[in-house]
Write a protein that holds these residues in place. Structure first.
Motif, PDB file in Angstrom:
ATOM      1  N   ILE A   1       0.835  -1.208   0.000  1.00 39.51           N
ATOM      2  CA  ILE A   1       0.000   0.000   0.000  1.00 39.51           C
ATOM      3  C   ILE A   1       0.863   1.249   0.000  1.00 39.51           C
ATOM      4  N   VAL A   2       1.911   1.264   0.817  1.00 39.87           N
ATOM      5  CA  VAL A   2       2.776   2.442   0.901  1.00 39.87           C
ATOM      6  C   VAL A   2       3.503   2.683  -0.418  1.00 39.87           C
ATOM      7  N   VAL A   3       4.060   1.637  -1.002  1.00 47.17           N
ATOM      8  CA  VAL A   3       4.760   1.786  -2.281  1.00 47.17           C
ATOM      9  C   VAL A   3       3.776   2.214  -3.371  1.00 47.17           C
ATOM     10  N   GLY A   4       2.590   1.647  -3.385  1.00 51.12           N
ATOM     11  CA  GLY A   4       1.584   2.055  -4.362  1.00 51.12           C
ATOM     12  C   GLY A   4       1.208   3.522  -4.223  1.00 51.12           C
ATOM     13  N   LEU A   5       1.095   3.989  -2.974  1.00 49.86           N
ATOM     14  CA  LEU A   5       0.777   5.399  -2.738  1.00 49.86           C
ATOM     15  C   LEU A   5       1.901   6.304  -3.219  1.00 49.86           C
ATOM     16  N   ILE A   6       3.136   5.921  -2.920  1.00 50.32           N
ATOM     17  CA  ILE A   6       4.281   6.730  -3.349  1.00 50.32           C
ATOM     18  C   ILE A   6       4.365   6.792  -4.868  1.00 50.32           C
ATOM     19  N   VAL A   7       4.174   5.659  -5.525  1.00 53.19           N
ATOM     20  CA  VAL A   7       4.222   5.631  -6.992  1.00 53.19           C
ATOM     21  C   VAL A   7       3.066   6.442  -7.572  1.00 53.19           C
ATOM     22  N   SER A   8       1.902   6.373  -6.962  1.00 47.73           N
ATOM     23  CA  SER A   8       0.750   7.156  -7.443  1.00 47.73           C
ATOM     24  C   SER A   8       1.005   8.651  -7.310  1.00 47.73           C
ATOM     25  N   ILE A   9       1.601   9.051  -6.192  1.00 51.04           N
ATOM     26  CA  ILE A   9       1.929  10.473  -6.010  1.00 51.04           C
ATOM     27  C   ILE A   9       2.964  10.901  -7.044  1.00 51.04           C
ATOM     28  N   PHE A  10       3.969  10.044  -7.278  1.00 48.80           N
ATOM     29  CA  PHE A  10       4.983  10.342  -8.300  1.00 48.80           C
ATOM     30  C   PHE A  10       4.342  10.473  -9.677  1.00 48.80           C
ATOM     31  N   GLN A  11       3.431   9.570 -10.006  1.00 53.50           N
ATOM     32  CA  GLN A  11       2.768   9.620 -11.315  1.00 53.50           C
ATOM     33  C   GLN A  11       1.896  10.870 -11.438  1.00 53.50           C
TER      34      GLN A  11
ATOM     35  N   THR B   1       4.316  13.990 -11.899  1.00 50.76           N
ATOM     36  CA  THR B   1       5.046  14.032 -13.169  1.00 50.76           C
ATOM     37  C   THR B   1       4.137  13.815 -14.371  1.00 50.76           C
ATOM     38  N   GLN B   2       2.908  13.484 -14.145  1.00 47.71           N
ATOM     39  CA  GLN B   2       1.916  13.205 -15.185  1.00 47.71           C
ATOM     40  C   GLN B   2       2.346  12.063 -16.108  1.00 47.71           C
ATOM     41  N   ILE B   3       3.094  11.125 -15.557  1.00 50.40           N
ATOM     42  CA  ILE B   3       3.437   9.898 -16.279  1.00 50.40           C
ATOM     43  C   ILE B   3       2.360   8.880 -15.929  1.00 50.40           C
ATOM     44  N   GLN B   4       1.559   8.472 -16.882  1.00 48.67           N
ATOM     45  CA  GLN B   4       0.455   7.563 -16.614  1.00 48.67           C
ATOM     46  C   GLN B   4       0.715   6.180 -17.204  1.00 48.67           C
ATOM     47  N   GLU B   5       1.893   5.671 -16.966  1.00 45.93           N
ATOM     48  CA  GLU B   5       2.248   4.329 -17.439  1.00 45.93           C
ATOM     49  C   GLU B   5       1.697   3.301 -16.450  1.00 45.93           C
ATOM     50  N   GLN B   6       0.885   2.369 -16.920  1.00 41.88           N
ATOM     51  CA  GLN B   6       0.239   1.391 -16.055  1.00 41.88           C
ATOM     52  C   GLN B   6       1.228   0.401 -15.459  1.00 41.88           C
ATOM     53  N   THR B   7       2.263   0.060 -16.204  1.00 40.80           N
ATOM     54  CA  THR B   7       3.217  -0.932 -15.709  1.00 40.80           C
ATOM     55  C   THR B   7       4.189  -0.357 -14.695  1.00 40.80           C
ATOM     56  N   LEU B   8       4.236   0.959 -14.557  1.00 43.74           N
ATOM     57  CA  LEU B   8       5.157   1.585 -13.616  1.00 43.74           C
ATOM     58  C   LEU B   8       4.835   1.224 -12.168  1.00 43.74           C
ATOM     59  N   THR B   9       3.583   0.932 -11.874  1.00 41.86           N
ATOM     60  CA  THR B   9       3.215   0.609 -10.499  1.00 41.86           C
ATOM     61  C   THR B   9       3.617  -0.800 -10.094  1.00 41.86           C
ATOM     62  N   PHE B  10       3.722  -1.710 -11.043  1.00 46.17           N
ATOM     63  CA  PHE B  10       3.954  -3.114 -10.703  1.00 46.17           C
ATOM     64  C   PHE B  10       5.392  -3.422 -10.305  1.00 46.17           C
ATOM     65  N   VAL B  11       6.353  -2.855 -10.998  1.00 50.35           N
ATOM     66  CA  VAL B  11       7.756  -3.203 -10.738  1.00 50.35           C
ATOM     67  C   VAL B  11       8.198  -2.771  -9.332  1.00 50.35           C
ATOM     68  N   PRO B  12       7.970  -1.518  -8.912  1.00 54.78           N
ATOM     69  CA  PRO B  12       8.372  -1.160  -7.543  1.00 54.78           C
ATOM     70  C   PRO B  12       7.633  -1.974  -6.479  1.00 54.78           C
ATOM     71  N   LYS B  13       6.352  -2.229  -6.700  1.00 57.09           N
ATOM     72  CA  LYS B  13       5.600  -3.038  -5.740  1.00 57.09           C
ATOM     73  C   LYS B  13       6.150  -4.455  -5.677  1.00 57.09           C
ATOM     74  N   LEU B  14       6.457  -5.025  -6.815  1.00 51.48           N
ATOM     75  CA  LEU B  14       6.983  -6.386  -6.863  1.00 51.48           C
ATOM     76  C   LEU B  14       8.316  -6.492  -6.137  1.00 51.48           C
ATOM     77  N   ILE B  15       9.194  -5.526  -6.368  1.00 54.80           N
ATOM     78  CA  ILE B  15      10.495  -5.526  -5.698  1.00 54.80           C
ATOM     79  C   ILE B  15      10.333  -5.340  -4.197  1.00 54.80           C
TER      80      ILE B  15
END
Length: 89
Positions: A29-39, A42-56
């Motif tokens: 949840i925390v990583v997803g929130l951080i990535v969402s705030i980053f997106q 920066t207005q980067i709306q790449e769907q796959t960007l959320t999966f890699v940091p969460k997976l790691i």
């Protein structure tokens, strides 16, 4: 087996599941929130960007807390076996 015993076992099972899953869920949840705030900033709306940091992050937390999760589940299993051994037919 009384109704209170069954309710107690179910409560213990739910609490054990929550304790075992909490570290991974919280980090996800925390990583997803951080990535969402980053997106959003920066207005980067790449769907796959959320999966890699969460997976790691989930993999790292899984490796770091595996012993705690194993101990939690094994403790619950031991309590269940103790209850089974005290029940008379």
């Amino acid at each position: 087996m009384s109704e209170e015993m069954v309710i107690g076992i179910l409560k213990d099972a739910i609490m054990t599941g929550m304790k075992a899953a909490a570290p991974i869920l919280i980090v996800s949840i925390v990583v997803g929130l951080i990535v969402s705030i980053f997106q959003a900033t920066t207005q980067i709306q790449e769907q796959t960007l959320t999966f890699v940091p969460k997976l790691i992050a989930v993999a790292l937390v899984g490796l770091l807390t595996a012993r705690f999760m194993q101990h939690t589940v094994m403790s619950f299993t031991q309590r269940i076996f103790d209850i089974i051994s005290t029940i008379t037919a």
